[in-house]
Scaffold this active site. Structure first.
Site, PDB file in Angstrom:
ATOM      1  N   PHE A  13      -5.007  -0.172  -1.133  1.00  0.00           N
ATOM      2  CA  PHE A  13      -3.832  -0.176  -2.021  1.00  0.00           C
ATOM      3  C   PHE A  13      -3.696  -1.529  -2.755  1.00  0.00           C
ATOM      4  CE2 PHE A  13       0.982  -0.974  -1.638  1.00  0.00           C
ATOM      5  CZ  PHE A  13       1.252  -0.542  -2.921  1.00  0.00           C
ATOM      6  N   THR A 132       1.213 -10.732   6.177  1.00  0.00           N
ATOM      7  CA  THR A 132       2.454  -9.956   6.059  1.00  0.00           C
ATOM      8  C   THR A 132       3.653 -10.727   6.590  1.00  0.00           C
ATOM      9  OG1 THR A 132       3.569  -8.032   7.014  1.00  0.00           O
ATOM     10  CG2 THR A 132       1.739  -8.873   8.251  1.00  0.00           C
ATOM     11  N   ASP A 133       4.833 -10.387   6.114  1.00  0.00           N
ATOM     12  CA  ASP A 133       6.059 -11.006   6.654  1.00  0.00           C
ATOM     13  C   ASP A 133       6.347 -10.532   8.078  1.00  0.00           C
ATOM     14  OD1 ASP A 133       6.849  -8.376   6.070  1.00  0.00           O
ATOM     15  OD2 ASP A 133       8.690  -8.950   5.010  1.00  0.00           O
ATOM     16  N   GLU A 134       5.642  -9.463   8.512  1.00  0.00           N
ATOM     17  CA  GLU A 134       5.945  -8.893   9.834  1.00  0.00           C
ATOM     18  C   GLU A 134       5.564  -9.832  10.975  1.00  0.00           C
ATOM     19  OE1 GLU A 134       5.065  -4.689  10.184  1.00  0.00           O
ATOM     20  OE2 GLU A 134       5.190  -4.433   8.014  1.00  0.00           O
ATOM     21  N   TYR A 157       0.330  -4.010  15.180  1.00  0.00           N
ATOM     22  CA  TYR A 157      -0.123  -4.414  13.830  1.00  0.00           C
ATOM     23  C   TYR A 157       0.240  -5.867  13.547  1.00  0.00           C
ATOM     24  CZ  TYR A 157       0.235  -5.097   8.760  1.00  0.00           C
ATOM     25  OH  TYR A 157       0.147  -5.619   7.485  1.00  0.00           O
ATOM     26  N   SER A 160      -1.666  -8.386  15.558  1.00  0.00           N
ATOM     27  CA  SER A 160      -3.054  -8.614  15.123  1.00  0.00           C
ATOM     28  C   SER A 160      -3.077  -9.463  13.853  1.00  0.00           C
ATOM     29  CB  SER A 160      -3.789  -7.286  14.924  1.00  0.00           C
ATOM     30  OG  SER A 160      -3.253  -6.577  13.822  1.00  0.00           O
ATOM     31  N   LYS A 161      -2.122  -9.252  12.954  1.00  0.00           N
ATOM     32  CA  LYS A 161      -2.076 -10.076  11.732  1.00  0.00           C
ATOM     33  C   LYS A 161      -1.693 -11.518  12.082  1.00  0.00           C
ATOM     34  CE  LYS A 161      -2.600  -9.042   7.969  1.00  0.00           C
ATOM     35  NZ  LYS A 161      -3.826  -8.954   7.109  1.00  0.00           N
ATOM     36  N   ASN A 187       5.138  -3.721   0.110  1.00  0.00           N
ATOM     37  CA  ASN A 187       4.711  -3.407  -1.259  1.00  0.00           C
ATOM     38  C   ASN A 187       4.924  -1.931  -1.548  1.00  0.00           C
ATOM     39  OD1 ASN A 187       1.955  -5.497  -2.266  1.00  0.00           O
ATOM     40  ND2 ASN A 187       3.562  -6.019  -0.832  1.00  0.00           N
ATOM     41  N   LEU A 197       6.059   4.690   3.768  1.00  0.00           N
ATOM     42  CA  LEU A 197       7.309   5.401   3.455  1.00  0.00           C
ATOM     43  C   LEU A 197       7.357   6.024   2.049  1.00  0.00           C
ATOM     44  CD1 LEU A 197      10.264   6.043   4.426  1.00  0.00           C
ATOM     45  CD2 LEU A 197      10.930   3.972   3.225  1.00  0.00           C
ATOM     46  N   TYR A 214      13.161   7.735  10.324  1.00  0.00           N
ATOM     47  CA  TYR A 214      13.133   7.270  11.720  1.00  0.00           C
ATOM     48  C   TYR A 214      14.504   6.740  12.146  1.00  0.00           C
ATOM     49  CZ  TYR A 214       7.952   7.080  11.353  1.00  0.00           C
ATOM     50  OH  TYR A 214       6.627   7.370  11.186  1.00  0.00           O
ATOM     51  N   ARG A 221      14.223  -3.470   4.770  1.00  0.00           N
ATOM     52  CA  ARG A 221      12.965  -4.054   4.304  1.00  0.00           C
ATOM     53  C   ARG A 221      13.190  -4.671   2.934  1.00  0.00           C
ATOM     54  NH1 ARG A 221      12.171  -3.087   8.902  1.00  0.00           N
ATOM     55  NH2 ARG A 221      10.485  -1.920   9.886  1.00  0.00           N
ATOM     56  N   GLY A 290       9.835   0.372  19.332  1.00  0.00           N
ATOM     57  CA  GLY A 290       9.845  -1.063  19.007  1.00  0.00           C
ATOM     58  C   GLY A 290      10.113  -1.344  17.534  1.00  0.00           C
TER      59      GLY A 290
HETATM   60  P1  NAD Z   1      -4.710  -0.490   2.968  1.00  0.00           P
HETATM   61  O1  NAD Z   1      -4.672   0.096   4.331  1.00  0.00           O
HETATM   62  O2  NAD Z   1      -4.239   0.316   1.810  1.00  0.00           O
HETATM   63  O3  NAD Z   1      -6.194  -0.956   2.619  1.00  0.00           O
HETATM   64  C1  NAD Z   1      -7.008  -1.632   3.535  1.00  0.00           C
HETATM   65  C2  NAD Z   1      -8.435  -1.630   2.987  1.00  0.00           C
HETATM   66  O4  NAD Z   1      -9.262  -2.334   3.935  1.00  0.00           O
HETATM   67  C3  NAD Z   1      -9.019  -0.227   2.820  1.00  0.00           C
HETATM   68  O5  NAD Z   1      -9.693  -0.128   1.586  1.00  0.00           O
HETATM   69  C4  NAD Z   1     -10.011  -0.117   3.993  1.00  0.00           C
HETATM   70  O6  NAD Z   1     -11.109   0.724   3.694  1.00  0.00           O
HETATM   71  C5  NAD Z   1     -10.447  -1.569   4.161  1.00  0.00           C
HETATM   72  N1  NAD Z   1     -10.903  -1.835   5.531  1.00  0.00           N
HETATM   73  C6  NAD Z   1     -10.274  -1.503   6.688  1.00  0.00           C
HETATM   74  N2  NAD Z   1     -11.025  -1.892   7.726  1.00  0.00           N
HETATM   75  C7  NAD Z   1     -12.131  -2.502   7.232  1.00  0.00           C
HETATM   76  C8  NAD Z   1     -13.264  -3.121   7.816  1.00  0.00           C
HETATM   77  N3  NAD Z   1     -13.406  -3.159   9.159  1.00  0.00           N
HETATM   78  N4  NAD Z   1     -14.198  -3.660   7.017  1.00  0.00           N
HETATM   79  C9  NAD Z   1     -14.057  -3.613   5.656  1.00  0.00           C
HETATM   80  N5  NAD Z   1     -13.021  -3.014   5.047  1.00  0.00           N
HETATM   81  C10 NAD Z   1     -12.069  -2.463   5.828  1.00  0.00           C
HETATM   82  O7  NAD Z   1      -3.900  -1.860   3.092  1.00  0.00           O
HETATM   83  P2  NAD Z   1      -2.924  -2.569   2.043  1.00  0.00           P
HETATM   84  O8  NAD Z   1      -1.576  -2.020   2.191  1.00  0.00           O
HETATM   85  O9  NAD Z   1      -3.581  -2.601   0.724  1.00  0.00           O
HETATM   86  O10 NAD Z   1      -2.901  -4.051   2.652  1.00  0.00           O
HETATM   87  C11 NAD Z   1      -3.886  -4.999   2.272  1.00  0.00           C
HETATM   88  C12 NAD Z   1      -3.601  -6.290   3.001  1.00  0.00           C
HETATM   89  O11 NAD Z   1      -2.300  -6.770   2.664  1.00  0.00           O
HETATM   90  C13 NAD Z   1      -3.642  -6.167   4.527  1.00  0.00           C
HETATM   91  O12 NAD Z   1      -4.259  -7.315   5.051  1.00  0.00           O
HETATM   92  C14 NAD Z   1      -2.172  -6.098   4.914  1.00  0.00           C
HETATM   93  O13 NAD Z   1      -1.978  -6.609   6.213  1.00  0.00           O
HETATM   94  C15 NAD Z   1      -1.551  -6.978   3.845  1.00  0.00           C
HETATM   95  N6  NAD Z   1      -0.145  -6.655   3.515  1.00  0.00           N
HETATM   96  C16 NAD Z   1       0.231  -5.384   3.207  1.00  0.00           C
HETATM   97  C17 NAD Z   1       1.537  -5.112   2.839  1.00  0.00           C
HETATM   98  C18 NAD Z   1       1.993  -3.722   2.446  1.00  0.00           C
HETATM   99  O14 NAD Z   1       3.190  -3.511   2.191  1.00  0.00           O
HETATM  100  N7  NAD Z   1       1.114  -2.752   2.321  1.00  0.00           N
HETATM  101  C19 NAD Z   1       2.479  -6.150   2.816  1.00  0.00           C
HETATM  102  C20 NAD Z   1       2.066  -7.448   3.136  1.00  0.00           C
HETATM  103  C21 NAD Z   1       0.751  -7.679   3.481  1.00  0.00           C
HETATM  104  P1  TYD Z   2       6.345   1.627   6.431  1.00  0.00           P
HETATM  105  O1  TYD Z   2       6.135   2.071   5.029  1.00  0.00           O
HETATM  106  O2  TYD Z   2       5.509   2.233   7.513  1.00  0.00           O
HETATM  107  O3  TYD Z   2       6.224   0.032   6.434  1.00  0.00           O
HETATM  108  P2  TYD Z   2       6.570  -1.047   7.618  1.00  0.00           P
HETATM  109  O4  TYD Z   2       6.783  -0.328   8.895  1.00  0.00           O
HETATM  110  O5  TYD Z   2       5.354  -1.889   7.640  1.00  0.00           O
HETATM  111  O6  TYD Z   2       7.796  -1.761   7.140  1.00  0.00           O
HETATM  112  O7  TYD Z   2       7.861   1.885   6.812  1.00  0.00           O
HETATM  113  C1  TYD Z   2       8.925   1.333   6.073  1.00  0.00           C
HETATM  114  C2  TYD Z   2      10.218   1.690   6.782  1.00  0.00           C
HETATM  115  O8  TYD Z   2      10.411   3.096   6.724  1.00  0.00           O
HETATM  116  C3  TYD Z   2      10.192   1.336   8.265  1.00  0.00           C
HETATM  117  O9  TYD Z   2      11.483   0.889   8.660  1.00  0.00           O
HETATM  118  C4  TYD Z   2       9.865   2.648   8.946  1.00  0.00           C
HETATM  119  C5  TYD Z   2      10.499   3.683   8.027  1.00  0.00           C
HETATM  120  N1  TYD Z   2       9.795   4.993   7.995  1.00  0.00           N
HETATM  121  C6  TYD Z   2      10.523   6.172   8.206  1.00  0.00           C
HETATM  122  O10 TYD Z   2      11.759   6.159   8.420  1.00  0.00           O
HETATM  123  N2  TYD Z   2       9.854   7.352   8.172  1.00  0.00           N
HETATM  124  C7  TYD Z   2       8.492   7.411   7.938  1.00  0.00           C
HETATM  125  O11 TYD Z   2       7.923   8.540   7.944  1.00  0.00           O
HETATM  126  C8  TYD Z   2       7.779   6.199   7.699  1.00  0.00           C
HETATM  127  C9  TYD Z   2       6.295   6.211   7.444  1.00  0.00           C
HETATM  128  C10 TYD Z   2       8.486   5.011   7.734  1.00  0.00           C
END
Ligand code: NAD
Ligand code: TYD
Length: 349
Positions: A13, A132-134, A157, A160-161, A187, A197, A214, A221, A290
Site C-alpha cells: 500500500f 509506526t506510531d503504534e 505487530y 515487532s516494529k 494511513n 478498516l 470492534y 486513531r 488488547g
Molecule cells: P502492506 O502490508 O500494504 O505492504 C507490505 C509490503 O511488504 C507488501 O508488498 C509485501 O509483499 C511486502 N513484504 C512483506 N513481507 C516481506 C518480506 N519478508 N520480504 C519482502 N517483502 C515483504 O503495508 P503498508 O500498510 O504499506 O505499510 C508499509 C510500512 O509502513 C510498514 O513497515 C508499516 O509498518 C508502516 N506503516 C504503516 C501504516 C499504515 O497505516 N498502513 C502506518 C504507519 C507505518
Molecule cells: P486497522 O485499520 O486495523 O488499523 P490499526 O489497528 O493499526 O489502527 O484498524 C483501525 C481501527 O479500526 C482500530 O481501532 C480497529 C478498528 N477496526 C474495527 O473496528 N473493525 C475492523 O474490522 C477492523 C479491521 C478494524
C-alpha cells in the site's frame, strides 16, 4: 545527482505510493523495488510506472540473508527506504512469528547487508526505516505521541516494529550506520489491502455486507492520506538529519464510530443510495484482544523543520479514496476472490 535506492515493500500500500513518487520525481535515480509479493503485495499497484527506465522490480524475501547480500552486491545502493513488513495487527495476534521473522529478522538482514556494503564509505548513504506510531503504545483521553515518548508497544505487530526501530538505532550507535526513522499514524487512500478498516468497510458497503465494529467503536486513531505520507518520506529522505526520528501524522483524530459514520454518509452519496443505507450495516462485534484505545501524534517537528503539512482535509481525502475504490472495482475483486475469503471467515465468523 544520480542515486540507486532500494525500496522494500514497494508493491504494498504505502510502498507503491513511495515508489511512484520517487520514480516520477527523480528520473536520475534508479529505484529498485524489492518485494516478496505476499498476500499484501500487488504489482497492479504499479502498472502506471512499471515500464519506466529508472525502475527495476526484484522479487525476494528480506528474511533470506543470502539473497539480500547478493542484492547489495548486484546493485551499489546509496540508500534504503525500508517499508517491507507484515502490517496488520489482527494477523499479528493470530500469527506473531511471521511478524518477528519479517519485521525483526528481515530488518536486521537489511541492516547487516547495508553495513557491510557501506563500511568505511558511509558518507552520502542512508538507511531510512519506515515505522509506526503504534510503537509508543496506547494513550488515554489526552496527550500526544512525541519523538521522545518512551516505547510501550502493546500488540505483537507493534512489538515487532518497536524491536526493528531499536535495531536500526543500535546499528547507528554501534556501527555508525547513517539512518533516519519515521513513525506515522494510520494511513488511508488508494491501494490499501481490504483487511484494514477503511477499504474493508468500503468493500462491505459496496456489497451490502455487515460492517464489523470492534468493541464499542470508541477507539481513536489519527488518519493521514497515503500520498501525504509518501511526500513526507521524500522530504525526510533528502532533508532529515542523520540519527533523527520524525513523527508523521494528519493532525486528524477520529473515534472509529464517528469516522465510520462519515464514511457511510459519503458512500450512500457515491452509490446513489438512500441516506442511512450504509449505517444500517453497522454491527458491533467482539473487541480485538488488547485493543489500543487511542493513538494521537504530534507531527510538529516535521512541520517546523521541513515545512511538511498534510495537503488534504480528511473529508476531501476520504471522497478521493472512495472514488478510487469505486472506479477500481476490478482491483478489489481480484484481491478479495481467493485466500481473502478464508481470512475473512476466520477473522469475522
Ligand atoms: P502492506 O502490508 O500494504 O505492504 C507490505 C509490503 O511488504 C507488501 O508488498 C509485501 O509483499 C511486502 N513484504 C512483506 N513481507 C516481506 C518480506 N519478508 N520480504 C519482502 N517483502 C515483504 O503495508 P503498508 O500498510 O504499506 O505499510 C508499509 C510500512 O509502513 C510498514 O513497515 C508499516 O509498518 C508502516 N506503516 C504503516 C501504516 C499504515 O497505516 N498502513 C502506518 C504507519 C507505518
Ligand atoms: P486497522 O485499520 O486495523 O488499523 P490499526 O489497528 O493499526 O489502527 O484498524 C483501525 C481501527 O479500526 C482500530 O481501532 C480497529 C478498528 N477496526 C474495527 O473496528 N473493525 C475492523 O474490522 C477492523 C479491521 C478494524
Amino acid at each position: 545527482m544520480s542515486k540507486t535506492i532500494l525500496i522494500t515493500g514497494g508493491a504494498g500500500f504505502i510502498g507503491s505510493h513511495v515508489v511512484r513518487l520517487f520514480v516520477n520525481k527523480y528520473p536520475d535515480y534508479t529505484i529498485v523495488n524489492l518485494d516478496k509479493l505476499t498476500y499484501a503485495g500487488n504489482l497492479e499497484n504499479l502498472r502506471d510506472i512499471e515500464n519506466s527506465e529508472n525502475y527495476i522490480f526484484e522479487k525476494g524475501d528480506i528474511v533470506d540473508e543470502g539473497y539480500i547480500k547478493s542484492l547489495f552486491t548486484k546493485y551499489a545502493f546509496d540508500g534504503v527506504i525500508h517499508l517491507a513488513a507484515e502490517s496488520h495487527v489482527d494477523r499479528s495476534i493470530t500469527n506473531p512469528m511471521e511478524f518477528i521473522m519479517t519485521n525483526v529478522v528481515g530488518t536486521v538482514n537489511l541492516l547487516n547487508a547495508a553495513k557491510n556494503a557501506w563500511k568505511g564509505n558511509e558518507e552520502g548513504k542512508l538507511f531510512y526505516h519506515v515505522s509506526t506510531d503504534e510503537v509508543y503504545g496506547s494513550l488515554g483521553d489526552t496527550g500526544l505521541f512525541l519523538e521522545t515518548t518512551p516505547y510501550d508497544p502493546q500488540s505483537p505487530y507493534s512489538s515487532s516494529k518497536a524491536s526493528s526501530d531499536h535495531f536500526v538505532r543500535a546499528y547507528g550507535n554501534t556501527y555508525g550506520m547513517p539512518f533516519v526513522i519515521s513513525n506515522c499514524s494510520n494511513n488511508y487512500g488508494p491501494n490499501q489491502f481490504p483487511e484494514k478498516l477503511l477499504p474493508l468497510f468500503i468493500n462491505n458497503i459496496r456489497n451490502g455486507k455487515a460492517l464489523p465494529v470492534y468493541g464499542d467503536g470508541k477507539f481513536t486513531r489519527d488518519w493521514l492520506y497515503v500520498v501525504d505520507h509518501a511526500i513526507a518520506i521524500d522530504k525526510i529522505y533528502h532533508d532529515g538529519k542523520n540519527g533523527e526520528t520524525y513523527n508523521i501524522g494528519g493532525f486528524n483524530e477520529w473515534t472509529n464510530i464517528d469516522l465510520i459514520k462519515v464514511l457511510c454518509k459519503q458512500m450512500d452519496i457515491a452509490l446513489g443510495n438512500e441516506a442511512g443505507t450504509a449505517e444500517g450495516l453497522i454491527t458491533y462485534v467482539k473487541d480485538r484482544p488488547g485493543h489500543d484505545k487511542r493513538y494521537a501524534i504530534d507531527a510538529n517537528k516535521l512541520k517546523n523543520e521541513m515545512g511538511w503539512e498534510p495537503s488534504l482535509q480528511f473529508e476531501e481525502g476520504l471522497a478521493k479514496t472512495i472514488a478510487w475504490y469505486l472506479a477500481n472495482e476490478e482491483w478489489m475483486d481480484n484481491i478479495t476472490s481467493g485466500d481473502y475469503q478464508n481470512y475473512y471467515k476466520e477473522q469475522y465468523s
